[in-house]
Design a protein around this motif. Structure first.
Motif, short mmCIF file in Angstrom:
data_model
loop_
_atom_site.label_atom_id
_atom_site.label_comp_id
_atom_site.label_asym_id
_atom_site.label_seq_id
_atom_site.Cartn_x
_atom_site.Cartn_y
_atom_site.Cartn_z
N GLU A 1 0.82 -1.22 0.00
CA GLU A 1 0.00 0.00 0.00
C GLU A 1 0.85 1.27 0.00
N LEU A 2 2.05 1.21 0.55
CA LEU A 2 2.93 2.38 0.60
C LEU A 2 3.62 2.67 -0.73
N LYS A 3 3.84 1.62 -1.53
CA LYS A 3 4.58 1.77 -2.80
C LYS A 3 4.04 2.88 -3.69
N PRO A 4 2.73 2.95 -3.95
CA PRO A 4 2.24 4.00 -4.85
C PRO A 4 2.54 5.42 -4.35
N TYR A 5 2.78 5.57 -3.07
CA TYR A 5 3.09 6.88 -2.49
C TYR A 5 4.60 7.12 -2.41
N GLY A 6 5.39 6.17 -2.90
CA GLY A 6 6.84 6.30 -2.84
C GLY A 6 7.39 6.16 -1.44
N LYS A 7 6.68 5.44 -0.60
CA LYS A 7 7.10 5.25 0.79
C LYS A 7 7.41 3.78 1.03
N THR A 8 8.19 3.51 2.05
CA THR A 8 8.57 2.14 2.37
C THR A 8 8.14 1.78 3.79
N PHE A 9 7.96 0.48 4.00
CA PHE A 9 7.60 -0.03 5.31
C PHE A 9 8.80 -0.01 6.24
N SER A 10 8.56 0.27 7.50
CA SER A 10 9.57 0.08 8.54
C SER A 10 8.85 -0.48 9.77
N PRO A 11 9.55 -1.24 10.61
CA PRO A 11 8.91 -1.85 11.78
C PRO A 11 8.30 -0.84 12.75
N ASP A 12 8.78 0.41 12.72
CA ASP A 12 8.22 1.42 13.62
C ASP A 12 7.19 2.31 12.92
N LEU A 13 6.63 1.82 11.81
CA LEU A 13 5.55 2.52 11.12
C LEU A 13 4.45 2.84 12.13
N ILE A 14 3.98 4.07 12.14
CA ILE A 14 2.91 4.44 13.06
C ILE A 14 1.60 3.86 12.54
N VAL A 15 0.89 3.16 13.43
CA VAL A 15 -0.36 2.52 13.06
C VAL A 15 -1.50 2.99 13.96
N VAL A 16 -2.70 2.80 13.46
CA VAL A 16 -3.92 3.13 14.20
C VAL A 16 -4.58 1.80 14.56
N CYS A 17 -4.68 1.54 15.85
CA CYS A 17 -5.25 0.28 16.34
C CYS A 17 -6.64 0.56 16.89
N GLU A 18 -7.63 -0.04 16.24
CA GLU A 18 -9.02 0.14 16.65
C GLU A 18 -9.57 -1.15 17.23
N ARG A 19 -10.28 -1.02 18.32
CA ARG A 19 -11.08 -2.12 18.84
C ARG A 19 -12.53 -1.75 18.55
N PHE A 20 -13.30 -2.76 18.18
CA PHE A 20 -14.69 -2.50 17.85
C PHE A 20 -15.57 -3.65 18.32
N VAL A 21 -16.84 -3.40 18.34
CA VAL A 21 -17.82 -4.44 18.66
C VAL A 21 -18.75 -4.56 17.46
N ASN A 22 -19.10 -5.79 17.13
CA ASN A 22 -20.05 -6.05 16.06
C ASN A 22 -21.45 -5.95 16.66
N LEU A 23 -22.12 -4.85 16.38
CA LEU A 23 -23.45 -4.63 16.95
C LEU A 23 -24.52 -5.46 16.26
N SER A 24 -24.20 -6.01 15.11
CA SER A 24 -25.15 -6.86 14.41
C SER A 24 -25.37 -8.18 15.13
N LEU A 25 -24.47 -8.54 16.04
CA LEU A 25 -24.58 -9.80 16.77
C LEU A 25 -25.59 -9.73 17.91
N LYS A 26 -25.98 -8.51 18.28
CA LYS A 26 -26.88 -8.40 19.43
C LYS A 26 -27.75 -7.17 19.29
N ASN A 27 -28.80 -7.16 20.00
CA ASN A 27 -29.59 -5.95 20.15
C ASN A 27 -29.24 -5.37 21.51
N TYR A 28 -29.10 -4.08 21.58
CA TYR A 28 -28.71 -3.48 22.86
C TYR A 28 -29.73 -2.47 23.31
#
Length: 148
Positions: free
Chosen positions: A121-148
């Protein structure tokens, strides 16, 4: 009205939600059908994206409480998810526990799959991967599994 909007309206009707909207309808990663099925089964409750893509595409970061619609490989809506938390950190600091919440396999599988995905995904932008790439980590709940 398109199929995605119908899916959302039906979800809102079933859950007595009014005056709310979804942020986006999207497919997960390089294997959207498989990843969508993991969400539907309740096995995938987290996802990791590259921070740089939000900057490059001038998009807002996800926020706690955001609703989204997960699409399968045919762009059909399969689940409504709601963001529970968002953390921004270097990829090499993502915990094994978080990686396992993505439901795709063990930590090594998670690492290699994300390294390959981000590299491509980085290639088209002329960027390369590195192990310290900043990432966005999301936790979510699937609301379709239950009614709340």
């Amino acid at each position: 009205m398109n199929e995605i909007d119908q899916f959302w309206q039906e979800f809102c009707r079933k859950n007595n939600l009014t005056n709310v909207s979804y942020k986006e309808a999207f497919q997960f990663g390089a294997s959207p059908g498989w990843l969508a099925s993991l969400v539907v089964e309740g096995k995938k409750t987290a996802t990791t994206s590259g921070y740089v893509f939000y900057e490059l595409e001038n998009e807002e970061l996800p926020k706690k409480g955001d609703y989204s619609i997960v699409l399968d490989e045919s762009n059909q809506p399969v689940a409504v998810i709601q963001v529970q938390s968002v953390d921004v950190l270097p990829m090499n600091e993502v915990s094994e526990e978080f990686a396992l919440a993505e439901g795709e396999g063990d930590y090594n599988f998670w690492w290699h799959a994300h390294e390959e995905f981000f590299t491509n995904e980085l290639k088209p932008y002329g960027k390369t991967f590195s192990p310290d790439l900043i990432v966005v980590c999301e936790r979510f709940v699937n609301l379709s599994l239950k009614n709340y």
